[in-house]
Write an enzyme that holds these catalytic residues in place. Structure first.
Site, PDB file in Angstrom:
ATOM      1  N   HIS A  30      25.240  29.527  57.723  1.00 51.79           N
ATOM      2  CA  HIS A  30      25.552  28.297  56.989  1.00 51.79           C
ATOM      3  C   HIS A  30      26.635  27.536  57.748  1.00 51.79           C
ATOM      4  O   HIS A  30      27.827  27.813  57.615  1.00 51.79           O
ATOM      5  CB  HIS A  30      26.026  28.674  55.572  1.00 51.79           C
ATOM      6  N   HIS A  32      27.102  23.399  59.474  1.00 50.26           N
ATOM      7  CA  HIS A  32      26.512  22.068  59.713  1.00 50.26           C
ATOM      8  C   HIS A  32      26.937  21.552  61.074  1.00 50.26           C
ATOM      9  O   HIS A  32      28.136  21.470  61.369  1.00 50.26           O
ATOM     10  CB  HIS A  32      27.000  21.075  58.643  1.00 50.26           C
ATOM     11  N   HIS A 207      21.758  23.934  49.214  1.00 45.87           N
ATOM     12  CA  HIS A 207      23.107  23.973  48.658  1.00 45.87           C
ATOM     13  C   HIS A 207      23.005  23.823  47.144  1.00 45.87           C
ATOM     14  O   HIS A 207      22.327  22.906  46.661  1.00 45.87           O
ATOM     15  CB  HIS A 207      23.940  22.811  49.182  1.00 45.87           C
ATOM     16  N   GLU A 210      27.916  24.574  44.363  1.00 44.43           N
ATOM     17  CA  GLU A 210      29.180  24.354  45.084  1.00 44.43           C
ATOM     18  C   GLU A 210      30.039  23.401  44.254  1.00 44.43           C
ATOM     19  O   GLU A 210      31.160  23.711  43.877  1.00 44.43           O
ATOM     20  CB  GLU A 210      28.918  23.757  46.473  1.00 44.43           C
ATOM     21  N   ASP A 287      30.776  26.919  57.179  1.00 49.34           N
ATOM     22  CA  ASP A 287      30.323  25.646  56.595  1.00 49.34           C
ATOM     23  C   ASP A 287      30.481  24.482  57.585  1.00 49.34           C
ATOM     24  O   ASP A 287      29.517  24.063  58.201  1.00 49.34           O
ATOM     25  CB  ASP A 287      31.053  25.351  55.288  1.00 49.34           C
ATOM     26  N   ASP A 288      31.705  23.973  57.711  1.00 51.14           N
ATOM     27  CA  ASP A 288      31.992  22.819  58.590  1.00 51.14           C
ATOM     28  C   ASP A 288      33.300  23.115  59.322  1.00 51.14           C
ATOM     29  O   ASP A 288      34.355  22.638  58.926  1.00 51.14           O
ATOM     30  CB  ASP A 288      32.186  21.555  57.749  1.00 51.14           C
TER      31      ASP A 288
HETATM   32  N1  ADE Z   1      27.293  18.695  54.275  1.00 48.41           N
HETATM   33  C1  ADE Z   1      28.222  19.183  55.105  1.00 48.41           C
HETATM   34  N2  ADE Z   1      28.999  20.073  54.466  1.00 48.41           N
HETATM   35  C2  ADE Z   1      28.550  20.168  53.211  1.00 48.41           C
HETATM   36  C3  ADE Z   1      28.916  20.922  52.084  1.00 48.41           C
HETATM   37  N3  ADE Z   1      29.932  21.798  52.106  1.00 48.41           N
HETATM   38  N4  ADE Z   1      28.250  20.729  50.936  1.00 48.41           N
HETATM   39  C4  ADE Z   1      27.237  19.863  50.899  1.00 48.41           C
HETATM   40  N5  ADE Z   1      26.829  19.151  51.938  1.00 48.41           N
HETATM   41  C5  ADE Z   1      27.479  19.291  53.096  1.00 48.41           C
HETATM   42 ZN    ZN Z   2      27.242  23.557  53.636  1.00 43.25          ZN
END
Ligand code: ADE
Ligand code: ZN
Length: 356
Positions: A30, A32, A207, A210, A287-288
């Site tokens: 997971h 992006h 997703h 969250e 995640d990011d």
């Molecule tokens: N796009 C990038 N990061 C995200 C996240 N944590 N939740 C939903 N969409 C995303």
């Molecule tokens: Zn995500």
């Protein structure tokens, strides 16, 4: 999400060393692509293409934003700065080198083709696959691609995207995902897109739970028939869903950090701790890593300390990403054998000193 603290209080156990947790082989599912672009790279690309980035991206080595919607604005602006196949190559290469430096051996990279209207799907994939091949040659890291639907753009656009994916079949593209703001599009809108992808043999993830509630997750399970859930913290507030997914052992790709002022970092840590304690099938992800939290090695190091891991726990999490991943069985079996040998080799170093 949780009311009760789920984290270990003061521990008497010796801590695993950060060095060991960094070296631990990891499989991340997971992450992006557009959330992996460091601010300096984003500024360079934005300048080249005449894109104006939001103020929170103008200086420094971290993006600055208050809450998730503001973070998504940066994410979308960074996406707009990636306008050529070469941009995709550079960003993919850089992100995989950064992951590999923290012990990541396999990463599933999600990206949002709909956020890059200047390029065709084929052009973006050319760049991504060139970057992935280079990173593999440099470090051995393997990767697969998840084509993520931007839920804010609705079901028709999603169906169109899946048709484009199917018109350009690529072994490296293993799944369809669904992301962006959960409060802006229910999973039920995407049934046709998910049905089409499933019929073509793609895996399915989404997703949910969250920022939205557990009804989003139930729709993902019942209507989209997903193979994995991304995040899923809202399950903690729905006993029926919790026991259903403990029983099914569907993988949850949880993300350990949320690092922006209005995020509840402690709350996220507690949620992940509670999900693990409840017996869900979980793996840990970044995640990011350029936007929301740090790289996956930092997630393991922080989780190891907060959850009071011993070697068995660390090894279980190292393998959990492989169990959740969508690579073909031959690749997964090979990686599992490599991970198992590496875990054994690293075991004597688990409590080594970090001060050397
Ligand atoms: N796009 C990038 N990061 C995200 C996240 N944590 N939740 C939903 N969409 C995303
Ligand atoms: Zn995500």
């Amino acid at each position: 999400m949780s009311a009760e603290p789920g984290l270990t209080e003061a521990s008497t156990r010796q801590r695993l060393s950060a060095e060991y947790l960094r070296a631990l082989p990891k499989a991340e599912v997971h992450c992006h692509l557009e959330g992996c672009v460091p601010p300096a790279t984003a500024r360079r690309l934005a300048e080249r293409h005449g894109v104006t980035l939001p103020a929170g991206a103008h200086d420094g080595d971290r993006y600055r934003f208050l809450d998730f919607p503001e973070g998504l604005q940066i994410y979308v602006a960074v996406s707009s700065s990636m306008q050529t196949p070469e941009d995709f190559r550079v960003v993919t290469h850089e992100s995989l080198l950064s992951a590999a430096a923290g012990g990541c051996r396999y990463r599933e990279i999600a990206f949002n083709p709909q956020n890059h209207p200047e390029l065709t799907y084929a052009e973006m994939m050319d760049g991504i696959l060139a970057g992935a091949r280079e990173a593999h040659a440099d470090t051995g890291i393997e990767s697969r691609i998840i084509v993520a639907i931007n839920r804010e753009l609705g079901g028709e656009a999603a169906l169109d995207l899946v048709r484009q994916v199917l018109a350009h079949p690529l072994d490296e593209v293993v799944a369809i995902g669904l992301d962006s703001n959960e409060l802006a599009g229910r999973p039920s809108e995407f049934v046709a897109a998910y049905d089409l992808a499933r019929e073509a043999g793609l895996k399915l993830t989404a997703h949910a739970g969250e920022h939205g509630d557990s009804t989003e997750m139930v729709e993902c399970l019942d209507l989209l028939r997903v193979d994995r859930i991304d995040h899923g913290y809202a399950a903690l507030l729905d006993p029926e869903l919790l026991s259903r997914t403990v029983a099914s052992q569907i993988p949850y790709s949880a993300c350990w950090f949320v690092d922006y002022p209005e995020a509840e970092v402690e709350g996220r840590r507690r949620d992940v701790a509670e999900m693990a304690a409840a017996g869900l099938n979980m793996c840990l992800n970044s995640d990011d890593p350029a936007l929301i939290g740090p790289e996956v090695d930092a997630c393991y190091i922080d989780a190891g300390a907060h959850l009071d891991w011993d070697v068995k726990d660390a090894e279980k999490y190292a393998l959990s990403g492989l169990d959740a991943c969508f690579a073909d069985a031959v690749t997964v079996d090979r990686l599992r054998a490599e991970f198992t040998a590496e875990l054994e080799r690293l075991r004597p170093l688990a409590y080594g000193s970090d001060d050397k």
